[in-house]
Design a protein around this motif. Structure first.
Motif, PDB file in Angstrom:
ATOM      1  N   LYS A 104       0.825  -1.211   0.000  1.00 52.70           N
ATOM      2  CA  LYS A 104       0.000   0.000   0.000  1.00 52.70           C
ATOM      3  C   LYS A 104       0.861   1.264   0.000  1.00 52.70           C
ATOM      4  O   LYS A 104       0.490   2.283  -0.571  1.00 52.70           O
ATOM      5  CB  LYS A 104      -0.912   0.024   1.243  1.00 52.70           C
ATOM      6  N   SER A 105       2.008   1.188   0.662  1.00 49.83           N
ATOM      7  CA  SER A 105       2.832   2.378   0.870  1.00 49.83           C
ATOM      8  C   SER A 105       3.752   2.705  -0.302  1.00 49.83           C
ATOM      9  O   SER A 105       3.929   3.874  -0.638  1.00 49.83           O
ATOM     10  CB  SER A 105       3.686   2.203   2.140  1.00 49.83           C
ATOM     11  N   THR A 106       4.327   1.683  -0.941  1.00 51.02           N
ATOM     12  CA  THR A 106       5.367   1.947  -1.929  1.00 51.02           C
ATOM     13  C   THR A 106       4.813   2.647  -3.167  1.00 51.02           C
ATOM     14  O   THR A 106       3.728   2.328  -3.644  1.00 51.02           O
ATOM     15  CB  THR A 106       6.102   0.658  -2.335  1.00 51.02           C
ATOM     16  N   ARG A 107       5.596   3.585  -3.659  1.00 48.41           N
ATOM     17  CA  ARG A 107       5.219   4.304  -4.882  1.00 48.41           C
ATOM     18  C   ARG A 107       6.068   3.866  -6.071  1.00 48.41           C
ATOM     19  O   ARG A 107       5.635   3.952  -7.201  1.00 48.41           O
ATOM     20  CB  ARG A 107       5.386   5.822  -4.664  1.00 48.41           C
ATOM     21  N   ASN A 108       7.267   3.373  -5.781  1.00 51.79           N
ATOM     22  CA  ASN A 108       8.144   2.983  -6.887  1.00 51.79           C
ATOM     23  C   ASN A 108       8.348   1.475  -7.007  1.00 51.79           C
ATOM     24  O   ASN A 108       9.110   1.004  -7.854  1.00 51.79           O
ATOM     25  CB  ASN A 108       9.503   3.686  -6.760  1.00 51.79           C
ATOM     26  N   GLY A 109       7.681   0.704  -6.130  1.00 51.05           N
ATOM     27  CA  GLY A 109       7.765  -0.754  -6.243  1.00 51.05           C
ATOM     28  C   GLY A 109       9.076  -1.344  -5.762  1.00 51.05           C
ATOM     29  O   GLY A 109       9.409  -2.477  -6.112  1.00 51.05           O
ATOM     30  N   VAL A 110       9.808  -0.596  -4.949  1.00 47.86           N
ATOM     31  CA  VAL A 110      11.068  -1.100  -4.384  1.00 47.86           C
ATOM     32  C   VAL A 110      10.952  -1.052  -2.860  1.00 47.86           C
ATOM     33  O   VAL A 110      10.767   0.030  -2.286  1.00 47.86           O
ATOM     34  CB  VAL A 110      12.286  -0.281  -4.865  1.00 47.86           C
ATOM     35  N   VAL A 111      11.074  -2.203  -2.233  1.00 46.36           N
ATOM     36  CA  VAL A 111      10.829  -2.336  -0.791  1.00 46.36           C
ATOM     37  C   VAL A 111      12.038  -2.962  -0.123  1.00 46.36           C
ATOM     38  O   VAL A 111      12.635  -3.914  -0.637  1.00 46.36           O
ATOM     39  CB  VAL A 111       9.578  -3.208  -0.535  1.00 46.36           C
ATOM     40  N   GLY A 112      12.406  -2.439   1.038  1.00 42.93           N
ATOM     41  CA  GLY A 112      13.446  -3.050   1.855  1.00 42.93           C
ATOM     42  C   GLY A 112      12.833  -3.840   2.993  1.00 42.93           C
ATOM     43  O   GLY A 112      11.721  -3.547   3.443  1.00 42.93           O
ATOM     44  N   VAL A 113      13.543  -4.858   3.448  1.00 34.77           N
ATOM     45  CA  VAL A 113      13.099  -5.675   4.587  1.00 34.77           C
ATOM     46  C   VAL A 113      14.300  -5.904   5.500  1.00 34.77           C
ATOM     47  O   VAL A 113      15.361  -6.329   5.040  1.00 34.77           O
ATOM     48  CB  VAL A 113      12.547  -7.047   4.146  1.00 34.77           C
ATOM     49  N   ARG A 169      23.958  -0.619   6.969  1.00 37.17           N
ATOM     50  CA  ARG A 169      24.908  -0.012   6.037  1.00 37.17           C
ATOM     51  C   ARG A 169      24.676  -0.449   4.593  1.00 37.17           C
ATOM     52  O   ARG A 169      24.737   0.348   3.662  1.00 37.17           O
ATOM     53  CB  ARG A 169      26.331  -0.359   6.479  1.00 37.17           C
ATOM     54  N   SER A 170      24.380  -1.732   4.392  1.00 34.57           N
ATOM     55  CA  SER A 170      24.250  -2.245   3.016  1.00 34.57           C
ATOM     56  C   SER A 170      22.982  -1.759   2.322  1.00 34.57           C
ATOM     57  O   SER A 170      22.873  -1.840   1.098  1.00 34.57           O
ATOM     58  CB  SER A 170      24.269  -3.774   3.019  1.00 34.57           C
ATOM     59  N   LEU A 171      22.017  -1.245   3.096  1.00 30.89           N
ATOM     60  CA  LEU A 171      20.743  -0.810   2.506  1.00 30.89           C
ATOM     61  C   LEU A 171      20.710   0.693   2.217  1.00 30.89           C
ATOM     62  O   LEU A 171      19.884   1.142   1.413  1.00 30.89           O
ATOM     63  CB  LEU A 171      19.581  -1.151   3.448  1.00 30.89           C
ATOM     64  N   VAL A 172      21.575   1.442   2.860  1.00 29.67           N
ATOM     65  CA  VAL A 172      21.579   2.895   2.669  1.00 29.67           C
ATOM     66  C   VAL A 172      21.935   3.215   1.215  1.00 29.67           C
ATOM     67  O   VAL A 172      22.906   2.705   0.667  1.00 29.67           O
ATOM     68  CB  VAL A 172      22.578   3.576   3.626  1.00 29.67           C
ATOM     69  N   GLY A 173      21.116   4.047   0.593  1.00 33.67           N
ATOM     70  CA  GLY A 173      21.349   4.422  -0.797  1.00 33.67           C
ATOM     71  C   GLY A 173      20.637   3.550  -1.808  1.00 33.67           C
ATOM     72  O   GLY A 173      20.599   3.890  -3.000  1.00 33.67           O
ATOM     73  N   LYS A 174      20.053   2.433  -1.358  1.00 28.73           N
ATOM     74  CA  LYS A 174      19.264   1.606  -2.279  1.00 28.73           C
ATOM     75  C   LYS A 174      17.995   2.379  -2.649  1.00 28.73           C
ATOM     76  O   LYS A 174      17.512   3.210  -1.883  1.00 28.73           O
ATOM     77  CB  LYS A 174      18.895   0.276  -1.626  1.00 28.73           C
ATOM     78  N   PRO A 175      17.417   2.124  -3.845  1.00 25.91           N
ATOM     79  CA  PRO A 175      16.314   2.965  -4.329  1.00 25.91           C
ATOM     80  C   PRO A 175      14.949   2.677  -3.702  1.00 25.91           C
ATOM     81  O   PRO A 175      13.913   3.011  -4.275  1.00 25.91           O
ATOM     82  CB  PRO A 175      16.299   2.663  -5.826  1.00 25.91           C
ATOM     83  N   MET A 176      14.901   2.051  -2.546  1.00 20.71           N
ATOM     84  CA  MET A 176      13.624   1.742  -1.891  1.00 20.71           C
ATOM     85  C   MET A 176      12.957   3.012  -1.369  1.00 20.71           C
ATOM     86  O   MET A 176      13.632   3.982  -1.013  1.00 20.71           O
ATOM     87  CB  MET A 176      13.861   0.775  -0.729  1.00 20.71           C
ATOM     88  N   MET A 197      18.223   5.799   7.584  1.00 21.96           N
ATOM     89  CA  MET A 197      17.693   5.571   6.241  1.00 21.96           C
ATOM     90  C   MET A 197      17.283   6.861   5.530  1.00 21.96           C
ATOM     91  O   MET A 197      17.217   6.902   4.302  1.00 21.96           O
ATOM     92  CB  MET A 197      16.488   4.622   6.297  1.00 21.96           C
ATOM     93  N   GLY A 198      16.960   7.901   6.291  1.00 19.04           N
ATOM     94  CA  GLY A 198      16.591   9.172   5.694  1.00 19.04           C
ATOM     95  C   GLY A 198      15.087   9.345   5.583  1.00 19.04           C
ATOM     96  O   GLY A 198      14.322   8.367   5.596  1.00 19.04           O
ATOM     97  N   PRO A 199      14.640  10.601   5.455  1.00 16.56           N
ATOM     98  CA  PRO A 199      13.204  10.900   5.486  1.00 16.56           C
ATOM     99  C   PRO A 199      12.437  10.404   4.265  1.00 16.56           C
ATOM    100  O   PRO A 199      11.214  10.303   4.317  1.00 16.56           O
ATOM    101  CB  PRO A 199      13.176  12.438   5.556  1.00 16.56           C
TER     102      PRO A 199
END
Length: 268
Positions: A104-113, A169-176, A197-199
């Protein structure tokens, strides 16, 4: 006697689900079991997690609950079908609700877990997400340092940011554009996770969606509490009762200020 919603977790993480169930369903009695003596479940084998979860359910069934919520992602991933086959009441997990909230939340179809070793190793979130949205892209990362930190009651400690930064660390900067907190302990650390992760990355906790699903199921079964009385909640833990009580009171302070709570150490 009022039938309760039974909620279980490997430790204190399930209190994040309890808080949301109390908020959405304030008339419902809750019986909570935190297996703090054997936490965390993430590094344990699937067979161990299944055995522990079954043992806790055997204990909780004596209270005649009307629903069981497995508020532990690791236990949900490996044990939920076994528990559903074991009992005749509804059994909810937290993975499907978390996946639905992310879709429901994602707008670009890229999700982190992020989750425990056991949850990430099971690929349960990948399967839940792609079953709803086959084209979704998922970045997953096990964060074994985080849940034990919460179990010690250190979620406000100065070193939180450093441990969270190291874990993510490995997830920072990913396009999620959203990140599923795939362990119910992680909302305790949501401020630090958000800082790292950033705002632009929305954090997804399964608690809200799980409570909503519980409400829907109980409504359709005609099992919602109707008496208007303030419930008396029961909290059990298998480890240090004073540490558990302190963490629970800190996290649930607004909810349990209006409803009496019984704190007990079970013989299990």
């Amino acid at each position: 006697m009022q039938q309760a919603i039974a909620i279980l977790d490997s430790g204190v993480g399930g209190l994040t689900v309890v808080k949301e169930v109390m908020r959405q369903l304030p008339q419902e009695k809750i019986i909570y079991f935190g297996d703090t003596a054997r936490s965390p479940y993430g590094p344990r084998s699937a067979d161990e997690v299944r055995a522990f979860t079954s043992q806790i359910v055997d204990y909780l069934i004596q209270f005649n609950p009307k629903m069981i919520v497995i508020a532990c992602n690791t236990a949900t991933a490996v044990a939920i079908e076994d528990i559903r086959a074991k009992v005749t009441i509804p059994v909810l997990g937290v993975i499907s609700p978390g996946a639905r909230a992310a879709i429901k939340s994602t707008r670009n179809g890229v999700v982190g877990v992020i989750g425990t070793d056991g949850t990430i190793r099971s690929h349960a979130y990948d399967q839940a997400l792609t079953s709803i949205s086959p084209g979704i892209q998922v970045f997953s990362e096990a964060c074994p340092l985080l849940a034990p930190f919460v179990e010690k009651g250190l979620f406000d400690a100065e070193e939180v940011d450093a441990i969270v930064e190291k874990s993510l660390r490995s997830l920072v900067g990913k396009p999620m554009d959203c990140l599923i907190l795939g362990c119910t302990h992680y909302p305790f650390l949501s401020h630090a996770i958000s800082r790292v992760m950033g705002p632009e990355v929305t954090l997804i906790s399964s608690a809200d969606e799980t409570a909503r699903e519980a409400s829907t199921i109980l409504y359709h079964r005609g099992d919602l509490a109707k008496n208007g009385q303030i419930p008396v909640h029961q909290f059990f833990c298998s480890g240090d009762p004073e540490l558990f009580k302190r963490i629970a009171q800190t996290w649930l302070k607004d909810q349990i200020s209006i409803a009496p709570v019984v704190w007990q150490v079970p013989n299990i």
